[in-house]
Design a protein around this motif. Structure first.
Motif, mmCIF file in Angstrom:
data_model
loop_
_atom_site.group_PDB
_atom_site.id
_atom_site.type_symbol
_atom_site.label_atom_id
_atom_site.label_comp_id
_atom_site.label_asym_id
_atom_site.label_seq_id
_atom_site.Cartn_x
_atom_site.Cartn_y
_atom_site.Cartn_z
ATOM 1 N N CYS A 1 0.866 -1.194 0.000
ATOM 2 C CA CYS A 1 0.000 0.000 0.000
ATOM 3 C C CYS A 1 0.895 1.234 0.000
ATOM 4 O O CYS A 1 1.751 1.394 0.887
ATOM 5 C CB CYS A 1 -0.910 0.007 1.226
ATOM 6 S SG CYS A 1 -2.095 -1.362 1.262
ATOM 7 N N HIS B 1 -4.161 3.826 3.299
ATOM 8 C CA HIS B 1 -3.505 2.535 3.498
ATOM 9 C C HIS B 1 -4.440 1.542 4.185
ATOM 10 O O HIS B 1 -4.410 0.343 3.863
ATOM 11 C CB HIS B 1 -2.223 2.718 4.312
ATOM 12 C CG HIS B 1 -1.114 3.339 3.534
ATOM 13 N ND1 HIS B 1 0.199 2.896 3.584
ATOM 14 C CD2 HIS B 1 -1.109 4.377 2.652
ATOM 15 C CE1 HIS B 1 0.945 3.627 2.789
ATOM 16 N NE2 HIS B 1 0.165 4.543 2.222
ATOM 17 N N ASP C 1 6.430 0.811 5.286
ATOM 18 C CA ASP C 1 5.054 1.279 5.433
ATOM 19 C C ASP C 1 4.875 1.775 6.870
ATOM 20 O O ASP C 1 5.846 1.892 7.629
ATOM 21 C CB ASP C 1 4.085 0.144 5.106
ATOM 22 C CG ASP C 1 2.698 0.649 4.696
ATOM 23 O OD1 ASP C 1 2.381 1.812 5.012
ATOM 24 O OD2 ASP C 1 1.946 -0.113 4.077
#
Length: 578
Positions: A237, A245, A271
């Motif tokens: 993502c 996300h 992330d």
């Protein structure tokens, strides 16, 4: 000192006796006439008369002075009654009573006129709203969901109409009571003016203007997620901030269920640090099986020999898998190797095509152990299915992706400290939103005074005493907004989360677990507070708002009064483009 009655009576008798004796002298002789009576006869008769009168006269004079006063007092009152103006005599005392009644009567009449004016304005507003086309908040949906949206809108308008009519009936009752108040003295119920026998029971209609929306959870369309423990989908993502996300992660879960794979949560090195805002194990408990694992668990399973067998891109444009070179370098920096990147079809993130479950499965089903499909935030596969309350997956919880237990408890403590049960939450997006909104048709960036009017109307419908403000706006904007949000002449407080204060304990859990000051934790805390509100006002086009709406649907807290800011309106002033 007053003398005894016996002494007083004796003295009076002596005085009267002396007086009579003085008048008892013999008159001189005069010439006799034919009818002349002898002196002896006269004297004898006079003596007899005196002897008869004296006892009576003496008895009369011996009466007590108090009896004399009692006899003559009524005569004095009668004389005064006919000779004096009694009305003027008692004008002072009676005037106070009459003036007091007049003041009460005048006050009640003025109050009744004010209420009648208020009722007139209320009826006029009701008349205008009858022709006003407003709809409850909803995400973009296909034409097949329009019927549900229209039905919800009609129900909302009907509830508003019922509530407004009942409010006018209640106001009419108040006007009656105001006009009757000066006349209440003793038992007035016999007049029948205050009888409630014909009044409607306003509480018996079950009208809740901002009631909860029935999400019809029993009618959800779901699939079972039964992953093969040896098959994995590597989640990626990239687009936007944390809210994007989370939506991307939710879609990845749906795709993993369609492919019967375990979902691997991305590493915090490439992330967000999801374990600070989410409970990963909560998802597995809700599903009743191990369907989601962290990157660290995945690496341990593969003994740190991580290889993505197939990188099948969902999006091919503007770049394959919507993954840039920098992210590829970060993935390789984790020791991840991968095969050649390939595209399943031609798909542009700016114009995503509607896809079915069969479309997806036919392109992404594989016998490879580990696959990746890139960022899927913009993917449009069975949107109605994905966006339904509770999501598309069968589970035993309200929501699969929700804030961690620590954040949930902190939000509850904040609400108990500052807000209470009934409050409106407002996501007031401003930073960078002016350019974003003005690029849309129509624009969604509203001047502060117009926004304040829209917010006030929602607060009035919700009958809420306070507003929770989640915003990135500058103090100059929030200060002006606070000064303009008023209801019934009173300012409605806008409450923001204050800076940490050791004297306040509502955020102690975050502090003790080292989560204070984390921007993502604070953002999730804001979302949680908003999701727990009675009524929510969102920012159109914001995924932060959309994620709050998802939580409200999943938790069953969505209200019929939820809406986007100034929904159905356009900004009354729009700046030119650059």
């Amino acid at each position: 000192m007053e003398r005894p009655d016996s002494l007083s009576s004796s003295d009076e008798e002596d005085d009267h006796h002396t007086l009579i004796e003085q008048n008892d002298r013999k008159l001189p002789n005069s010439t006799r006439s034919t009818f002349h009576i002898g002196d002896d006869d006269v004297d004898r008769r006079n003596n007899e008369f005196r002897s008869r009168i004296r006892p009576r006269f003496s008895s009369f004079n011996s009466l007590n002075k108090r009896y004399v006063f009692a006899i003559f007092l009524p005569l004095v009152i009668v004389v005064l009654y006919f000779s004096v103006d009694v009305r003027n005599l008692f004008s002072t005392s009676s005037g106070i009573r009459f003036d007091s009644f007049s003041d009460r009567l005048r006050e009640s009449e003025l109050r009744a006129l004010y209420l009648l004016r208020k009722q007139q304005l209320g009826l006029f507003t009701l008349w205008n709203q009858t022709f006003h086309d407003s709809s409850p908040i909803s995400s973009n949906s296909s034409s097949s969901s329009n019927n549900s949206t229209i039905e919800t809108q009609q129900n909302l308008l009907l509830q508003d109409l019922k509530f407004s009519v009942l409010r006018q009936i209640s106001l009419n009752k108040e006007i009656q009571q105001v006009l009757l108040s000066p006349h209440r003295s003793g038992n007035t119920s016999s007049t029948g003016l205050e009888s409630d026998s014909d009044d409607p029971n306003l509480g018996g209609f079950g009208i809740n203007r901002c009631g909860k929306v029935d999400q019809k959870f029993s009618q959800r369309k779901t699939i079972e997620w039964k992953p093969n423990s040896n098959k994995f989908l590597f989640a990626i993502c990239l687009s936007g901030q944390m809210s994007n996300h989370l939506i991307c992660l939710e879609k990845h879960m749906f795709f993993a269920a369609l492919l019967n794979r375990v979902l691997v949560i991305p590493s915090s090195k490439v992330d967000y640090q999801y374990n600070r805002v989410l409970d990963i194990e909560h998802i597995n408990k809700c599903l009743g099986r191990k369907a989601v694992i962290t990157f660290e668990e995945f690496a341990e399973t593969k003994k740190n020999h991580i290889h993505i067998n197939r990188f099948i891109c969902y999006f091919s444009l503007p770049q394959p898998c919507y993954v840039d070179d920098e992210h590829m370098k970060k993935l390789k920096g984790l020791g991840i190797t991968m095969g050649k990147v390939e595209s399943a079809w031609v798909e542009d993130v700016k114009k995503p095509s509607k896809r079915t479950v069969q479309d997806f499965q036919s392109k992404f089903s594989s016998n490879d152990d580990v696959i990746a499909i890139g960022d899927v935030f913009f993917a449009d596969v069975e949107k109605e299915w994905v966006l339904q309350p509770g999501g598309p997956l069968a589970h035993k919880c309200n929501a699969l992706i929700e804030p961690s237990r620590l954040i949930m408890l902190t939000a509850q403590r904040f609400i108990q400290t500052f807000l209470g049960r009934n409050f409106v939450a407002l996501h007031f997006r401003r930073h960078g939103f002016l350019k974003f909104c003005n690029a849309k048709q129509p624009s969604c960036f509203f001047p502060i005074p117009q926004a304040a009017d829209c917010i006030t109307r929602v607060v009035e419908r919700a009958s809420a005493p306070v507003i929770y403000l989640s915003t990135d706006a500058a103090e100059s904007e929030t200060g002006l907004l606070q000064s303009l949000v008023m209801l019934n002449g009173k300012t409605v407080p806008l409450v923001k989360r204050p800076s940490r204060n050791s004297a306040e304990k509502w955020d102690a859990l975050l502090y003790r677990h080292g989560l204070e000051g984390d921007s993502q934790v604070e953002a999730m805390l804001d979302k949680t507070i908003c999701a727990m509100s009675s009524v929510f006002i969102g920012a159109p086009g914001s995924t932060f708002t959309e994620d709050i709406l998802r939580l409200r649907k999943d938790w069953g807290s969505a209200s019929s009064c939820d809406e986007y800011l100034c929904q159905g309106e356009e900004p009354n002033f729009i700046a030119d483009n650059e």
